[in-house]
Every structure is written in structure tokens, then in C-alpha cells.
Scaffold this motif. Structure first.
Motif, PDB file in Angstrom:
ATOM      1  N   UNK A  40       0.837  -1.232  -0.016  1.00  0.00           N
ATOM      2  CA  UNK A  40       0.057   0.106  -0.049  1.00  0.00           C
ATOM      3  C   UNK A  40       0.756   1.147   0.135  1.00  0.00           C
ATOM      4  N   UNK A  41       0.509   2.393  -0.710  1.00  0.00           N
ATOM      5  CA  UNK A  41       1.195   3.499  -0.737  1.00  0.00           C
ATOM      6  C   UNK A  41       0.670   4.294   0.747  1.00  0.00           C
ATOM      7  N   UNK A  42       1.306   5.435   0.925  1.00  0.00           N
ATOM      8  CA  UNK A  42       1.285   5.931   2.116  1.00  0.00           C
ATOM      9  C   UNK A  42      -0.266   6.598   2.355  1.00  0.00           C
ATOM     10  N   UNK A  43      -0.830   7.057   1.189  1.00  0.00           N
ATOM     11  CA  UNK A  43      -2.297   7.709   1.311  1.00  0.00           C
ATOM     12  C   UNK A  43      -3.101   6.394   1.577  1.00  0.00           C
ATOM     13  N   UNK A  44      -3.133   5.471   0.965  1.00  0.00           N
ATOM     14  CA  UNK A  44      -3.950   4.272   1.048  1.00  0.00           C
ATOM     15  C   UNK A  44      -3.698   3.637   2.665  1.00  0.00           C
ATOM     16  N   UNK A  45      -2.587   3.528   2.930  1.00  0.00           N
ATOM     17  CA  UNK A  45      -2.253   2.944   4.287  1.00  0.00           C
ATOM     18  C   UNK A  45      -3.037   4.126   5.456  1.00  0.00           C
TER      19      UNK A  45
END
Length: 354
Positions: free
Chosen positions: A71-76
Motif C-alpha cells: 500500500x502507498x502512504x495515502x492508502x495506508x
């Protein structure tokens, strides 16, 4: 491990070590918050993303993706995780801790699954919700909603040739892993039966010959029937399958897959009789074989012995869930409850090889 692996369809001997160690938490999360997401699909999806390396990090999309589900930071952060203090995240970051990652990421992935399921149900697109979930994960849900079938063709949903190839290879890869990690579900062994070849073509119309004497079959249904015959032999009085029937008008059920050329019935004993002994075992061998190779054969669902199973339906107190007859068939009747035959329905739309 307290969870029964066979009851959730996972062959623990085949999965990565961390996946086997994590099976209890995966099962706990899916059973309580996302029962429509089979644990074996979680294991296969994570394997496709990170090979079950909890510290995996890639820089090829959206500023970097980390952890088991990549997951990228936004999704995390959208999943409820803490922001990263560096890129890649430091070793103690929550996204790199397997239990914490699964605790937050599985419900986040489930949101995509439910969004896909709602869209596919509303539009009648032939893609399965689980495949729709994969499209959302690898390419964004806009590719799902902006395509005619849920899996874009070139030019649809802003998807060029490389985008199409990425999505289809990704789905193929996860399908192959699901099959690799799945435990045969049924009371009999199918180790002596050959695996089927995968259906890879398009299957949208009833254009193939029905060898059981009906009007026509879709290419995917004809492929599945041929593979069944290759594995168990031609129907006959001394064969594992006594008789088979595919296309039928089914005038009493306008929603029947039989009249669309996407369903077949297989009788291990005489129609109208409860199979016993070897006949019952033969029926279970076919049902187990179909379930084990559902991705390769494009199985939509199977009904047998008063039970309904589909790739999107978790087991409930046994194999699949109780079959109610859908208000059309009598669940107390030997044929209406599918005790005397295995009903197989095949997905329509574009086939994707697992």
C-alpha cells in the motif's frame, strides 16, 4: 494453529511460512468483518504483491508502496495506519509489521471488494467481485467502472495496451496462486484426477455445440464439459458420470443458466434417486474437482447434495452453504435439492486463464 485449515480451504503445506503463521488472524478478520473474502484469496493476493515479505518496498507507483499488500502512504492512512516518517518507512513502522498490516489492510481491501460487488451487481457486468477487487487494487476502481465488462479492453477506461496487459497478467497470477494454495474441499481425494487446461478465450454467446443434445453452449461451458469428460470419462451406465445434460429451455425458470448455454447437470446415479456408495463418492469427486479448479474452468457456482458453493461464498457448517431452492425448486425433493446431480454454472464474459 487453532483454525482448521481444511474448513477454510487453505492447503497450509503449500503456502509461504508467514502466511501459514498468519492464518488465524486472517481467518479472524475475514470471518468477522469480510466473510465474502476467502482466506485463500488473502494469501494469494499478498503473495502476488509482496511474496509475503513484510518489509517489501517498491518505488514504481504513487511515491512508493510498502508492506504485505504494498500500500502507498495515502492508502495506508486511509486504512487507519500511521503516516510514514521516511520513505521507505523505518523498520519499526506499523505498515511493516505483519499483524498490524493485516489488521488494517484486509478491511481496506474488503472495501474495494464491496465497491466492486455493488457496481457489478448494479450493472450486470460479468466480472466476479473478487476479480473486480483485483482490478481496483492494481489499476484503480475507475478501470472497473469505466469498462464494459469490469475488466477493460484496449481504449476503455483510459487503459492502453500496457495497462490491459498489467491487469490481465495480475488477475491470471492471483488465480494461479489461489489454485496452488487451495485445499481440495470435499470428503474424497481427487489426487488421481488430472488438472484441467485453463479457458482463455472469449465466451459471450451460445455458439458451441452441446454434446449432450441441447441447442448450444457458450465456449467456456463447452470447454468445462470437455475437461470434465477428459478427467472422469464419457457418461455411461458403468462410468463415474451416468448421464449429463446441458442446454435446456427450463421454461419454469426464466433465469436459468441452462437456457443461456452456461450450465450443465451431471448425474452420478439414476435421476430421481439418492446416490449411495461409489455413486455418492463419484459425485463428490466431481464436485471437489470443480471447486478445486474453479478459476481455470470459470466456475460460477456448483450445487450438490443440498449445498450451494461459489468462489465468492464461504463455507457455512460444511461444504458451501445450504441450498434453499431460490423459491423455484423444492429443497426437500431429491432433484430439486440437487442430491441426485451436480449442477455446474459457468461465468459468461471474457475468460482469464489462472
Amino acid at each position: 494453529m487453532s483454525t482448521s485449515a481444511s474448513s477454510i480451504g487453505v492447503n497450509t503445506a503449500a503456502v509461504p511460512a508467514l502466511a501459514a503463521e498468519s492464518l488465524d488472524i486472517i481467518t479472524s478478520i475475514t470471518s468477522t468483518s469480510c466473510p465474502e473474502l476467502p482466506p485463500v484469496w488473502v494469501i494469494a493476493h499478498v503473495q502476488a504483491e509482496s511474496s509475503w515479505n513484510p518489509t517489501a518496498f517498491s518505488t514504481d507507483r504513487n511515491g512508493g508502496a510498502a508492506g504485505l499488500y504494498q500500500l502507498n502512504e495515502t492508502n495506508w492512512r486511509d486504512a487507519g495506519g500511521a503516516a510514514w516518517t521516511s520513505s521507505p518507512p523505518p523498520p519499526n513502522a506499523s505498515i511493516l509489521q505483519p499483524k498490524e498490516h493485516l489488521r488494517l489492510a484486509i478491511p481496506w481491501v474488503c472495501r474495494n471488494l464491496r465497491l466492486a460487488a455493488a457496481h457489478l451487481r448494479a450493472t450486470g457486468k460479468p466480472t466476479t467481485p473478487l476479480d473486480g477487487m483485483l482490478v481496483c487494487h492494481i489499476a484503480g476502481c475507475g478501470r472497473l467502472t469505466g469498462s464494459a465488462t469490469g475488466i477493460p479492453n484496449p481504449g476503455e477506461a483510459g487503459c492502453d495496451t500496457s495497462c490491459i496487459e498489467l491487469i490481465r497478467k495480475y488477475i491470471d497470477h492471483v488465480h494461479a496462486l489461489v489454485e496452488q494454495y487451495s485445499a481440495p474441499a470435499g470428503p474424497v481425494s481427487i489426487n488421481d484426477l488430472p488438472a484441467p487446461t485453463s479457458f482463455t478465450g472469449a465466451s459471450t454467446t451460445c455458439t458451441a455445440i452441446d454434446p449432450t443434445g441441447g441447442r448450444c453452449l457458450t465456449p467456456a461451458t463447452r470447454h468445462a464439459h470437455d475437461e470434465i469428460i477428459r478427467a472422469l470419462g464419457k457418461p455411461g451406465p458403468d462410468a463415474p458420470i451416468r448421464s449429463a445434460g446441458c442446454w435446456d429451455e427450463h421454461a419454469w425458470n426464466p433465469d436459468s443458466d441452462h437456457s443461456r448455454g452456461t450450465a450443465c447437470d451431471y448425474f452420478p446415479a439414476s435421476a430421481g434417486q439418492f446416490p449411495e456408495g461409489d455413486d455418492l463418492q463419484n459425485g463428490w469427486r466431481l464436485a471437489t474437482w470443480l471447486r478445486t479448479h474453479a478459476a481455470a474452468l470459470r466456475v460460477k457456482y456448483v450445487i450438490w447434495q443440498g449445498r450451494f458453493w461459489s468462489p465468492d461464498t464461504p463455507d457455512t457448517n460444511g461444504w458451501g452453504r445450504p441450498y434453499t431452492g431460490g423459491g423455484i425448486y423444492d429443497p426437500n425433493d431429491v432433484t430439486g435439492s440437487h442430491y441426485d446431480h451436480i449442477h455446474l454454472s459457468i461465468l459468461n464474459g471474457r475468460g482469464l486463464a489462472p
